[in-house]
Design an enzyme around this catalytic site. Sequence first.
Site, PDB file in Angstrom:
ATOM      1  N   SER A   1      -8.300  -5.442 -13.830  1.00 44.37           N
ATOM      2  CA  SER A   1      -9.643  -6.005 -13.966  1.00 44.37           C
ATOM      3  C   SER A   1     -10.540  -5.349 -15.010  1.00 44.37           C
ATOM      4  CB  SER A   1     -10.364  -5.974 -12.616  1.00 44.37           C
ATOM      5  OG  SER A   1      -9.879  -7.007 -11.798  1.00 44.37           O
TER       6      SER A   1
ATOM      7  N   SER B   1     -11.323  -9.070 -13.338  1.00 43.21           N
ATOM      8  CA  SER B   1     -12.557  -9.475 -12.713  1.00 43.21           C
ATOM      9  C   SER B   1     -13.815  -8.924 -13.392  1.00 43.21           C
ATOM     10  CB  SER B   1     -12.562  -9.017 -11.257  1.00 43.21           C
ATOM     11  OG  SER B   1     -12.585  -7.601 -11.182  1.00 43.21           O
TER      12      SER B   1
ATOM     13  N   LYS C   1     -21.187  -3.183 -13.637  1.00 39.93           N
ATOM     14  CA  LYS C   1     -20.541  -4.295 -12.924  1.00 39.93           C
ATOM     15  C   LYS C   1     -21.223  -4.434 -11.567  1.00 39.93           C
ATOM     16  CE  LYS C   1     -15.906  -5.907 -11.481  1.00 39.93           C
ATOM     17  NZ  LYS C   1     -14.466  -5.575 -11.419  1.00 39.93           N
TER      18      LYS C   1
END
Lengths: 485, 95, 479
Positions: A175, A151, A76
């Site tokens: 997330s 997210s 990420k």
Amino acid sequence: MHNKSITELAADLRAGDYSSVELTQYFLDRIQRMDAGLNSFVTVCSDEALSAAQAADRQLQAGQGGLLTGIPIAHKDIFCTKGIRTTCGSKMLENFISPYDATVVTRLKAAGVVNLGKTNMDEFAMGSSNETSYYGPVRNPWDTETVPGGSSGGSAACVAARLAPAATGTDTGGSIRQPAALCGITGLKPTYGRVSRYGMIAFASSLDQAGPMTTSAADAAILLQAMAGFDERDSTSADQPVPDYSAGLEDDLTGLKIGLPKEYFGEGLDDAVAKSVEEAIAEYRKLGAEVIEISLPNTHLAVPTYYVVAPAECSSNLSRFDGVRYGHRCEDPKDLEDLYKRSRAEGFGDEVKRRILIGTYALSAGYYDAYYLKAQKIRHLISDDFTQAFKQVDVIMGPTAPDTGFRIGERAGDPVSMYLSDIYTIAVNLAGLPGISIPAAPANGKPAGLQIIGNYFAEAKLLNVAHRLQMATDYHKAAPANLGQ
Amino acid sequence: MSLDHADVKKIAHLARVDVSDEQMESIAKDLSNILGLVEQMSAVDTEGVVPMAHPLHMAQRLRSDEVTETDARELFQSIAPQTEEGLYLVPKVIE
Amino acid sequence: MQWETVIGLEIHAQLATKSKIFSGASTAYGAEPNTQACNVDLGMPGVLPVLNREAVCMAVKFGVAIGAKVAPRSVFARKNYFYPDLPKGYQISQMELPIVGVGKLTINLGDGESKVIGITRAHLEEDAGKSLHEDFHGMTGIDLNRAGTPLLEIVSEPDMSSAVEAVAYAKKIHALVRYIEICDGNMAEGSFRCDANVSVRPKGQEKLGTRAELKNLNSFRFLEKAINLEVERQIDIIESGGKVAQETRLYDADRNETRSMRSKEEANDYRYFPDPDLLPVELDDAFIDAIRETLPELPDEKRQRFEADYVLSQQDAVVLTASRELADYYEAVVATAQTDPKIAANWVSGELAAALNKEAVDVVNSPVTAELLAGLLKRIADQTISGKIAKQVFEAMWQGEGDADAVIEAKGLKQITDSGAIEKLVDDVVTTNPKQAEQYRSGKDKLFGFFVGQVMKETKGKANPQQVNELLKKRLAQD
């Protein structure tokens, strides 16, 4: 090759069926071919990945390395990667080449992992749909008109589309788990303090936690094994031994006590999702588990509490982005105030600004007690709900998200309705507990997630419970079609 | 609880985020909506509840007093917007 | 109208740790800009603070030294504001739960008078960087080497009522932090900084006046000057019908004035909240007791012991114990010379202190070591030289001309104690000055000094003054 588990890939690498370079190139080619329609990567690190793969191959040839040596994964874009652009989904960090590696990155590197690239995400991890990214929305590989969740939407989408065997994610209010649910993969948020936060760009420090996003619980166990552990650079890192997460995966579930919080099955839950979750729970009954209805009476307060605590911490955490030492600086600032105000107004997107402003307000003189302090007290009540529950049950189960992936743009104009996507995941972060989302039966043809919440540091138990369902069912093996392979 | 333009201006100044006049209305509305959501908290009796700042009940660990970092100015300043003679430059600070 | 001044001090003492409070970067002073600012100090995205044990120990040491309650649980909070020398946009400090609670300190005001000053609290925090205002094309340069240096902020009660008291308090804290070796006390380098909150009120009024906070007081002299200026300024304002504004004022030493700091004018809302990156600091009694054990003799204890053991006045004892180094020097002199401690005290606080002060030398680097001074005092005691000649010898020792014996030998300064020789000189002087002898005998006592002077002149001051006196008296009584 792309449907193989980490264990299978590792075995193939060792058997010499293909090299890490070939494997890496294979996934790089898939990304090249298929990611344009998904936008799950912000940065693809072909050169770095291939040279890391070469190094891994040398190790493998020498009979060295471990299970993860030569396995490509994606990070990420919230994790700092030395020498590689780290944007956190923001224009603010469009040109930020991190001068150092996050501990998670260092550990995975040390385990021999190859980094394919950095995945797209909601800006500064603030969002539940991946629409707040400066680098454009990520599309759900199951239906590219819908959101992948957020997210960690880029990580979820790339793993779901098999553009990477696994990815790292972070979870502040859901997330990891919510996009895992929406994309039909496995996502684990460990206990707060289990994985180091050092080098993970902070959103809300007391809630943020990194974890693995994979196609199975067994792979999550392998990845978590490399990520977890005490880090002297993180004061909130837990100095506790890391158990062998793979050892007990197949343990029998007879007598397992599963708590179903009645608050997780009430109003607002999509019927099809409810049905999928019930189906999964029926499987657990078959596996010998005992299902008990429980209550988490303060569940309805989790979202309000979170939307004070998280913005308050974020308003302070994001003050460092001031255009002085790194990051976006506005053109021709006329004075210092102008430098700050314009650099930040230009560098941050609307959702980030909203949260900074709300957080600033909640901490400001005259409002601190009514908002921040009040929220911290209610946080205690929410946490106590779980403490009580875990006196009765071993794990808690429910839906990960109230519905399946919604259409891109559908909720963009209404922040509050977006916030409610995380209604079942947020309380877990407030309490600091571990939680995992695994695919349940599809709901209306779209992925739906089963959330399993464990007691503190009970990751091994969660993985065991998750893995047993994946042994008994094929929900997790479904992959999106029509991706032009 | 709803916020007016003056409130937003004040918060935006504290947070050092420029808010243009055109954005003012929608930001005030969004923030008021969020505060509306948060408002549910006020109904809760929290008398005697200890605020929870951390999920874990741990104490701060203490690091030994050793110099472990070496000079990496060049690396750090390679990503800086503006530097000179090893200093970060900003518009003139008036004291 | 009679006015009363109310002063409270906030002292920032940089703690003498090797590394920063939350990072492993060096705290050494004077490095090239930004070469001692690591990613944590620069507030890079994703970095986290880890607390330095030594900084905690030093704060605790201060706490036990002032008899304060050391908090079993203290909490770091973030103080949020934007400033270019504050990389994260917040300073990690302590707000509600400081590490050191209420304590007190006794200041000595001369003439044996003393006053107890309350200490409200002392807390740990990180220092900011430095803004360099030299002209970089109209811009300011930021050096973050100092960012993250541990500070102990020591906050007093508004218990001082004059600049003299404020200085006495600041000096006492300064001595204390150096005694317990938690701060080097270097004011020029900013290791020890004072801010003063000053207000005035009509005598007898209970309500405090509006205060101004004075900054940039980087010497005790400036502290005193700035307070006196500020008190005058405030009285002038009120007497001419105005109102004192609550503000921060900067002392300008060049112009000897204080002026309002525009940048700090706006009312700040620091939005303090517990730093989620740090956990509560929990200290048990064993930890605190172990640190208490390491405390050296403190200034007050030492002063009292000096008064008792060496039979010194409070004033002498205060001067000699002002720093641990000076006190150690004095004790070494007394121990080596085995002479009257009062005479040693006079020499250390007189001749030596003056020389150190004149040449701006620290006592530990004094060219006249304790051993050298003791050697000199021995020669006074055994009457090899007189006190007057001794000053000459001291001067020579200061210039590096060897120890007392060597100087006495080389310069032929040995006292003449041979009574036969002195008797001869006395006889000569009396004989060659019959007129003066006559006048003396007829009652002009003052002329005795004249004869002493003549003898001393002949011997270049080397004759034993006592013997000269005796023999002169005897000789003049004849005839």
